[in-house]
Motif scaffolding. Structure first.
Motif, short mmCIF file in Angstrom:
data_model
loop_
_atom_site.label_atom_id
_atom_site.label_comp_id
_atom_site.label_asym_id
_atom_site.label_seq_id
_atom_site.Cartn_x
_atom_site.Cartn_y
_atom_site.Cartn_z
N THR A 1 47.47 63.09 -7.96
CA THR A 1 47.00 61.56 -7.94
C THR A 1 48.17 60.65 -7.85
OG1 THR A 1 45.30 62.62 -9.23
CG2 THR A 1 45.59 60.23 -9.18
N GLN A 2 49.19 61.02 -8.63
CA GLN A 2 50.20 59.99 -8.57
C GLN A 2 51.17 60.15 -7.36
OE1 GLN A 2 51.10 57.64 -11.26
NE2 GLN A 2 49.36 58.18 -11.82
N ARG A 3 51.42 61.03 -6.89
CA ARG A 3 52.14 61.42 -5.72
C ARG A 3 51.21 61.02 -4.48
NH1 ARG A 3 53.62 66.28 -4.43
NH2 ARG A 3 55.24 65.59 -3.28
N GLY A 4 49.78 60.99 -4.51
CA GLY A 4 48.97 60.86 -3.40
C GLY A 4 48.88 62.11 -2.45
N LYS A 5 49.35 63.22 -2.75
CA LYS A 5 49.32 64.46 -2.14
C LYS A 5 49.43 65.69 -3.01
CE LYS A 5 54.04 64.14 -0.89
NZ LYS A 5 54.98 64.16 0.39
N LYS A 6 48.73 66.79 -2.56
CA LYS A 6 48.50 67.86 -3.71
C LYS A 6 49.98 68.62 -3.61
CE LYS A 6 46.16 72.25 -3.74
NZ LYS A 6 45.01 73.07 -3.60
N THR A 7 50.28 68.99 -4.72
CA THR A 7 51.47 69.74 -5.20
C THR A 7 51.50 71.21 -4.44
OG1 THR A 7 51.59 68.85 -7.36
CG2 THR A 7 53.20 70.58 -6.96
#
Length: 188
Positions: A130-136
């Motif tokens: 959520t913080q990065r805006g993309k899945k880890t």
């Protein structure tokens, strides 16, 4: 460099192509143009070497102060001095939301009860995606555990001098956790 210049020139020559310059007196294969071409190639090599030496000197100076001269590792943020045309004079500081997520994930991974695949899920469950805006992705876990782990432990590795120094930044993990993480990562 001069070696590359003449290698490329020879390669072009094999294809029937000749090197001409509109700005310099390199015209054909006369002794004077060959001499001038050699001077130009040597001058370019000298200029590049001088720039590299100055750049490396600046990076070494910053590293020896305990500062990271490159983009901040995930979990940290810098002051973007380069974008403002300034030199970096302060350490990277913890990102207010991403730092604790990674810190928590590393502490859990250090217990040896979780796999690297589990770590992906732990980080995303705590909100990293959520913080990065993309899945880890697993590649990010590789960066965390192999590229950035020393930094997270408060160390800066100056590879070309084969030495470690203490960084000025706030460490994400303790020395003991660092050792445990390496053991778990390496399957020991």
């Amino acid at each position: 460099n001069m070696s590359d210049h003449y290698t490329i020139k020879d390669l072009l020559s094999k294809y029937g192509t000749k090197l001409y310059s509109v700005a310099e007196a390199i015209e054909g294969e006369t002794p004077s143009s060959n001499f001038f071409e050699a001077i130009m190639a040597a001058s370019a090599e000298f200029d590049n070497s001088t720039r590299r030496e100055r750049c490396m000197g600046g990076m070494k100076a910053i590293l020896n102060k305990g500062l990271w001269p490159w983009k901040s590792p995930l979990g940290y943020q810098g002051i973007n001095a380069k974008k403002r045309g300034e030199k970096k004079t302060v350490p990277d500081y913890p990102h207010p939301t991403i730092f604790p997520i990674i810190q928590n994930g590393l502490k859990r991974y250090a217990t040896g009860l979780y796999t690297q695949a589990d770590l992906v899920k732990i980080l995303d469950d705590k909100g990293l995606a959520t913080q990065r805006g993309k899945k880890t992705r697993p590649q990010l876990i590789n960066d965390i555990l192999y590229k950035n782990l020393e930094f997270y432990a408060g160390k800066i590795h100056i590879k070309w001098e084969k030495k470690y120094i203490n960084g000025q930044h706030i460490a994400m993990i303790t020395e003991d956790e660092y050792e445990k993480l390496i053991s778990v990562r390496d399957g020991k």
